[in-house]
Write a protein that holds these residues in place. Structure first.
Motif, short mmCIF file in Angstrom:
data_model
loop_
_atom_site.label_atom_id
_atom_site.label_comp_id
_atom_site.label_asym_id
_atom_site.label_seq_id
_atom_site.Cartn_x
_atom_site.Cartn_y
_atom_site.Cartn_z
N ARG A 65 33.56 -50.32 66.19
CA ARG A 65 34.34 -50.30 65.46
C ARG A 65 33.79 -50.58 63.78
O ARG A 65 34.30 -51.46 62.91
N GLN A 89 37.39 -44.20 58.79
CA GLN A 89 38.77 -43.32 59.68
C GLN A 89 38.36 -44.00 61.44
O GLN A 89 39.71 -44.28 62.00
N VAL A 90 36.78 -43.61 61.69
CA VAL A 90 36.63 -43.76 62.92
C VAL A 90 36.99 -45.48 63.54
O VAL A 90 37.66 -46.21 64.93
N SER A 123 40.50 -46.59 63.84
CA SER A 123 41.22 -45.52 64.23
C SER A 123 41.27 -46.35 65.57
O SER A 123 42.89 -46.52 66.92
N PHE A 124 40.18 -47.16 65.89
CA PHE A 124 39.81 -47.95 67.66
C PHE A 124 40.84 -49.05 66.96
O PHE A 124 41.43 -49.82 67.66
N LYS A 172 44.49 -49.33 67.20
CA LYS A 172 44.92 -49.68 68.72
C LYS A 172 45.55 -50.44 68.87
O LYS A 172 45.72 -51.06 70.29
#
Length: 643
Positions: free
Chosen positions: A155, A357-358, A361-362, A365
């Motif tokens: 993250r 973005q990565v 994305s986590f 969630k």
């Protein structure tokens, strides 16, 4: 002085005592957070360590306020030196308090700091980079690698892993120092073979995280400068003394979040000075400081809301508006803010959006409720900031709303409170906000400390209200340290009992064979093979005079006329007790069953030695039992017949 002046303390005292008692007793679990995410409750139970940790807090407070008194009451020519003595003590006190808090949880502070660093649960940055050889390829592919990282590094940008890699390169230049530093660390997780097969510089690089309590103390230097600029020297010194006592700072040893306030405080100092003094170079430096912070944690970006509001308020109060100047300042700050990321993009082709973005994305969630965390965002941040400071923040906001001046501290108060609300409503951090928003603590501290004001500072006395605030912060920190486990490594101190004896058993055959690394084979026992299952039951007895810094593999070969008829390679005690676990002076019992290809061992010889499983290099051995090649002990089995 009148008693009425201190009546305001009744509320903070009552609230702090109530919160602390309820937390320790766990009467209201919601104080630790909502059910979606709650700080784990684990009451410390060792009275001696509790008393020692409490004493450390008392010592810090006593010395800090004695020094503060000297800085306030001394003549002008000596006041400066005493003021820096206060700053130096706060710099020392930051790691002192954090070590005391760690000691509450573990009697071996060094071990706990190391475990937190290498744990996949509490960190993960160490494992994400420790085996990387090509750092250029690593940085180039970092966004693609992030999904495979542990929970925290997947993250965040590559700033923290890069610190471990740089530390490893430094230690590689000093192999002797690396070995001395790595050797005691290996013993903390002696049976963790992945860890034990790392090189000395790789293990030693863990110190870059273990030293974070000391690095966190560096924040008091720009904090003092900033406090003097927007307040005065006395209040700046009070802010410096209070900083190590806040829960957010004191509880999170080895977490990289506590290093980032150094850059955000520098950024705020240079940003305010740049606006006030109309110096574009300082505004550029402010952007660069924030840029460095974002390279460690993208969450720092949310602090731009506060800086943007401060700039807006400053220009609104300083009329007429100079649009050209505003454009130049914005360009200078943007250039600084892009600094680190521009370098990353130019040399490795990765942009901040690729990382963002990565990471998001986590983060998204996590599935935590927005409206629930709108409340708990602020509660978590403010409670870990400290109830007395929350009260002072409210008083400071009230004064800022009533005031009409253009003082930097008033503008900072308005920008901070409004920006905090904007950050909260954005929902960017749901859960564990106290750690994630730690970079805002110095800003909040200055906004709160201003409420003490000169009316609480008689000409020649240290502020008793400031002392009361410090004591209450220390009490709240102590209550949280005693009752909360905010960092858990999920490691056990010693997963199994050591397979050792104090003396060689009488039924064992004594041997004297000395290997490199001060390892000695002192005895053995061999049982003849069983008819139903041809095998040799072998017990070796080992001893070392010093701690071993590598997990050497033991080979146990049964040969007949140089033909291998039985073999068992592995770590001692059936792979449960590597050589890195051996304590000097102990006799380690290494029992193995070696399957054989034959039933008769009349002409067999047992060969025993140690080697490096990665390179294949064998340790040399000396003594009457040594093989002609000098790399094994030879034990004839001709006296043993088949059963």
């Amino acid at each position: 002085m009148t008693l009425r002046r201190y009546t305001w303390l009744i509320g903070p005292v009552a609230a702090t005592l109530a919160w602390s008692l309820l937390l320790v007793a766990d009467t209201v679990p919601a104080l630790r957070g909502p059910l979606e995410w709650r700080w784990p409750y684990e009451l410390a139970s060792d009275p001696g360590r509790i008393a020692t940790s409490g004493l450390a807090l008392v010592v810090y407070l006593v010395v800090a306020f004695w020094l503060l008194r000297q800085a306030v009451t001394r003549a002008d020519d000596r006041r400066r030196r005493w003021a820096w003595a206060v700053v130096a003590w706060a710099l020392i006190g930051t790691p002192l308090i954090q070590v005391a808090v760690v000691y509450l949880r573990h009697p071996n502070v060094l071990r706990e700091l190391f475990d937190r660093t290498v744990s996949l649960h509490s960190g993960g940055y160490f494992s994400a980079v420790v085996e990387v050889e090509d750092i250029n390829e690593y940085l180039h592919r970092f966004p693609a690698l992030m999904p495979d990282f542990p929970i925290h590094p997947k993250r965040h940008p590559p700033g923290i892993p890069l610190m471990f890699w740089l530390a490893r390169q430094v230690f590689a230049l000093m192999p002797g120092l690396a070995r001395q530093i790595a050797l005691p660390l290996r013993g903390f997780q002696c049976d963790n073979l992945w860890l034990q097969y790392l090189s000395d510089p790789q293990i030693a690089s863990a110190w870059v995280s273990m030293a974070l309590p000391g690095l966190a103390g560096l924040t008091v230097l720009p904090l003092y400068r900033l406090g003097r600029y927007v307040l005065d020297q006395k209040l700046a010194l009070v802010a410096v003394v209070l900083y190590p006592l806040t829960m957010s700072v004191g509880l999170f040893a080895t977490m990289w979040d506590q290093f980032i306030p150094l850059f955000t405080t520098l950024g705020l100092l240079w940003f305010i000075r740049g606006l006030e003094e109309r110096r574009l170079t300082l505004i550029l430096a402010a952007g660069l400081a924030i840029s460095i912070g974002t390279f460690f944690n993208l969450g720092v970006i949310i602090g731009l809301a506060i800086l943007g509001l401060y700039s807006l308020f400053w220009h609104a109060f300083h009329r007429p508006l100079d649009l050209k100047r505003i454009a130049l300042e914005g360009a200078a700050f943007a250039a600084g803010l892009a600094g680190v990321w521009a370098i990353y993009w130019l040399f490795w082709g990765v942009t901040v959006l690729d990382i963002w973005q990565v990471a998001m994305s986590f983060h998204l969630k996590m599935g935590r409720s927005y409206w629930l965390w709108v409340f708990y965002h602020l509660y978590d941040f403010l409670s870990f900031l400290g109830i007395p400071l929350v009260y002072l923040l409210a008083v400071g906001l009230w004064r800022a709303l009533r005031d009409r001046s253009e003082k930097p501290i008033r503008l900072l108060t308005l920008a901070f409170v409004l920006g905090l609300l904007v950050i909260d409503l954005s929902g960017t951090s749901r859960g564990e906000v106290a750690r994630v928003w730690l970079f805002l603590v110095p800003w909040a501290l200055l906004v709160g400390v201003q409420a003490l004001g000169t009316r609480f500072f008689p000409q020649n006395l240290v502020s008793w209200p400031a002392l009361a605030v410090a004591v209450l912060l220390g009490l709240q920190l102590f209550a949280a340290a005693v009752s909360l486990r905010v960092i858990h490594t999920r490691y056990k101190d010693r997963p199994r009992s050591a397979p050792t004896v104090t003396a060689l058993p009488t039924q064992a055959q004594a041997v004297s064979a000395r290997f490199d690394e001060e390892i000695e084979l002192v005895g053995y026992q061999v049982e003849t093979p069983l008819a139903s299952s041809p095998a040799v039951s072998l017990t070796l007895y080992w001893r070392t005079d010093s701690r071993i810094g590598w997990p050497w593999t033991i080979f146990r070969h049964v040969v007949i006329d140089d033909r291998l008829v039985g073999q068992r390679d592995g770590h001692p005690a059936q792979d449960t007790w590597p050589t890195t676990c051996w304590e000097p002076g102990e006799i380690v019992v290494d029992s193995q069953v070696i399957p054989l290809d034959v039933r008769q061992v009349d002409e067999a010889t047992l060969r025993v030695g140690l080697y490096d499983a990665e390179s294949g290099r064998r340790l040399s051995v000396v003594g009457e039992w040594a093989s002609p090649e000098g790399d094994a002990v030879e034990i004839p089995l001709s006296s043993l017949g088949a059963r």
